[in-house]
Design a protein around this motif. Sequence first.
Motif, PDB file in Angstrom:
ATOM      1  N   GLY A   1     -13.508   7.901  18.722  1.00  0.00           N
ATOM      2  CA  GLY A   1     -12.915   7.349  17.510  1.00  0.00           C
ATOM      3  C   GLY A   1     -11.485   7.825  17.312  1.00  0.00           C
ATOM      4  N   PHE A   2     -11.230   9.123  17.538  1.00  0.00           N
ATOM      5  CA  PHE A   2      -9.875   9.654  17.386  1.00  0.00           C
ATOM      6  C   PHE A   2      -8.926   9.064  18.422  1.00  0.00           C
ATOM      7  N   LEU A   3      -9.392   8.951  19.664  1.00  0.00           N
ATOM      8  CA  LEU A   3      -8.559   8.386  20.720  1.00  0.00           C
ATOM      9  C   LEU A   3      -8.201   6.937  20.408  1.00  0.00           C
ATOM     10  N   LEU A   4      -9.201   6.155  19.981  1.00  0.00           N
ATOM     11  CA  LEU A   4      -8.967   4.751  19.654  1.00  0.00           C
ATOM     12  C   LEU A   4      -8.096   4.603  18.413  1.00  0.00           C
ATOM     13  N   LEU A   5      -8.269   5.495  17.445  1.00  0.00           N
ATOM     14  CA  LEU A   5      -7.452   5.445  16.240  1.00  0.00           C
ATOM     15  C   LEU A   5      -5.976   5.608  16.596  1.00  0.00           C
ATOM     16  N   GLY A   6      -5.674   6.602  17.419  1.00  0.00           N
ATOM     17  CA  GLY A   6      -4.297   6.782  17.862  1.00  0.00           C
ATOM     18  C   GLY A   6      -3.815   5.610  18.693  1.00  0.00           C
ATOM     19  N   PHE A   7      -4.676   5.096  19.560  1.00  0.00           N
ATOM     20  CA  PHE A   7      -4.313   3.984  20.457  1.00  0.00           C
ATOM     21  C   PHE A   7      -3.878   2.759  19.665  1.00  0.00           C
ATOM     22  N   PHE A   8      -4.645   2.397  18.641  1.00  0.00           N
ATOM     23  CA  PHE A   8      -4.312   1.194  17.866  1.00  0.00           C
ATOM     24  C   PHE A   8      -3.183   1.441  16.867  1.00  0.00           C
ATOM     25  N   LEU A   9      -3.007   2.687  16.428  1.00  0.00           N
ATOM     26  CA  LEU A   9      -1.881   2.998  15.549  1.00  0.00           C
ATOM     27  C   LEU A   9      -0.552   2.892  16.291  1.00  0.00           C
ATOM     28  N   GLY A  10      -0.562   3.242  17.554  1.00  0.00           N
ATOM     29  CA  GLY A  10       0.664   3.382  18.335  1.00  0.00           C
ATOM     30  C   GLY A  10       1.697   2.285  18.174  1.00  0.00           C
ATOM     31  N   PRO A  11       1.348   1.011  18.396  1.00  0.00           N
ATOM     32  CA  PRO A  11       2.372  -0.040  18.397  1.00  0.00           C
ATOM     33  C   PRO A  11       2.871  -0.461  17.016  1.00  0.00           C
ATOM     34  N   ILE A  12       2.226  -0.041  15.942  1.00  0.00           N
ATOM     35  CA  ILE A  12       2.522  -0.619  14.631  1.00  0.00           C
ATOM     36  C   ILE A  12       3.938  -0.308  14.165  1.00  0.00           C
ATOM     37  N   PHE A  13       4.370   0.933  14.257  1.00  0.00           N
ATOM     38  CA  PHE A  13       5.708   1.300  13.792  1.00  0.00           C
ATOM     39  C   PHE A  13       6.795   0.576  14.583  1.00  0.00           C
ATOM     40  N   PRO A  14       6.826   0.687  15.922  1.00  0.00           N
ATOM     41  CA  PRO A  14       7.899   0.001  16.653  1.00  0.00           C
ATOM     42  C   PRO A  14       7.868  -1.512  16.507  1.00  0.00           C
ATOM     43  N   THR A  15       6.681  -2.097  16.373  1.00  0.00           N
ATOM     44  CA  THR A  15       6.608  -3.549  16.216  1.00  0.00           C
ATOM     45  C   THR A  15       7.184  -3.981  14.879  1.00  0.00           C
ATOM     46  N   ALA A  16       6.962  -3.179  13.835  1.00  0.00           N
ATOM     47  CA  ALA A  16       7.578  -3.483  12.540  1.00  0.00           C
ATOM     48  C   ALA A  16       9.101  -3.450  12.642  1.00  0.00           C
TER      49      ALA A  16
END
Length: 415
Positions: free
Chosen positions: A328-343
């Motif tokens: 869960g922690f690994l996936l949480l970080g994985f899906f969080l990753g692109p959000i900031f740069p994509t914004a």
Amino acid sequence: MPVSRSPWRAPVALAYATFVLAGLNAGVSGVLLPALIGDYGVDMTTIGITFFVSSAGFMLAGSGTGPLLERLGTRLALAIGGGLYVMATLYMAGHPPFVAFLAVQLVAGYGIGVLESVLNAYLAELPSATMLLNRLHAFFGVGALLGPLTAAWMLTFLPWTAVWLVLAVACLPLVAGFLMVYPRRTPAGDGAAERPVQAGPPYPDASMPPTDPEGSEPERGGLLTAVMRSPAVALASAFLAVYVGLEISVGNWGFTFLVEEHAQTGLTAGYISSGYWLGLTLGRFLISPVATRMGLTAVGMTYACLAGVTASAVLTWAAPGAVVATAGFLLLGFFLGPIFPTAMAVVPDLTTARLVPTAIGIMNGVSVIGGAVLPWLTGAIGQSAGIWTLMPSVVLLALLQFALWRMIVARMTPA
């Protein structure tokens, strides 16, 4: 034209190297705190003032990025940011008095803030901006992963001042590179024409017709005033503030959550927490290229990532054991990753080309507020109600991001 075969290849590579340095700067701070407390004879509350001073410098840099680029151009703005960072870290390496050490954090934060904001603005205008910005922030993650290891290793045989000296020396060739490879002006508008789009409307998720970007005549009140009047930029700034608050809340309180709620040992909880940051870095490297091959727009990819964040938080919250919690922690970080740069990558669709650098600077600066307030609030709630509240808080923040992202999309102009 692919960036790897274009005249932008060297500037992009130098941007990646700069973000590794920015990640190192962020990563070493926590490791150096005990040494600073012992050397200066202060307590944790007092040393924590450094974070607020540094954040103030970062916010000041964000708000001034647009005017700085307008007057000096990309090359000189980067050289000034890098030069100020070198001077600040060299001064810290000289073991200044504590009051002076606090004051110089403003200069260091300003220097890093200028570098990050200018490079975000530069890459946002290049072809394949979404992928480039995801890679840019992935290299920040690389630096953030290496920073604690590097600082801990150096402290075994050198004083804490040596860490700042190494960072100053590492920044010097970057400053020289800025003067050699960057153009005087940002290549405004080059990225928008080559962004991948789906068949049909560019932003099918929009529930409102696109509006004319605010601030089309910045001369009337200046760049900063024009951007501050833009509802789209205000929403994007709020979106990033919530994102950074969520990211840092998990990073700061995840260890405690694992120890107290899942009875993990300190060593195991430490490894799982590292997995969270590793997932964040991998997500930035891997998700954007896969989304591009699938024909997803930046909008669709962000919706998918937000869904992944929500699902991962629910999984971690309900996890019956260490294995599921780790995943869960690994996936949480994985899906969080692109959000900031994509914004950051969609800013050219929110405002006019001339206002893009200022908008990105404002968004970058405001995100620091969320990174300070929301982790504090999460800790306060955890103190009174129990740290089990971490994951429900993450779910609520993810849903808030859903709502904000939908409002942002409604204000985008077609690519």
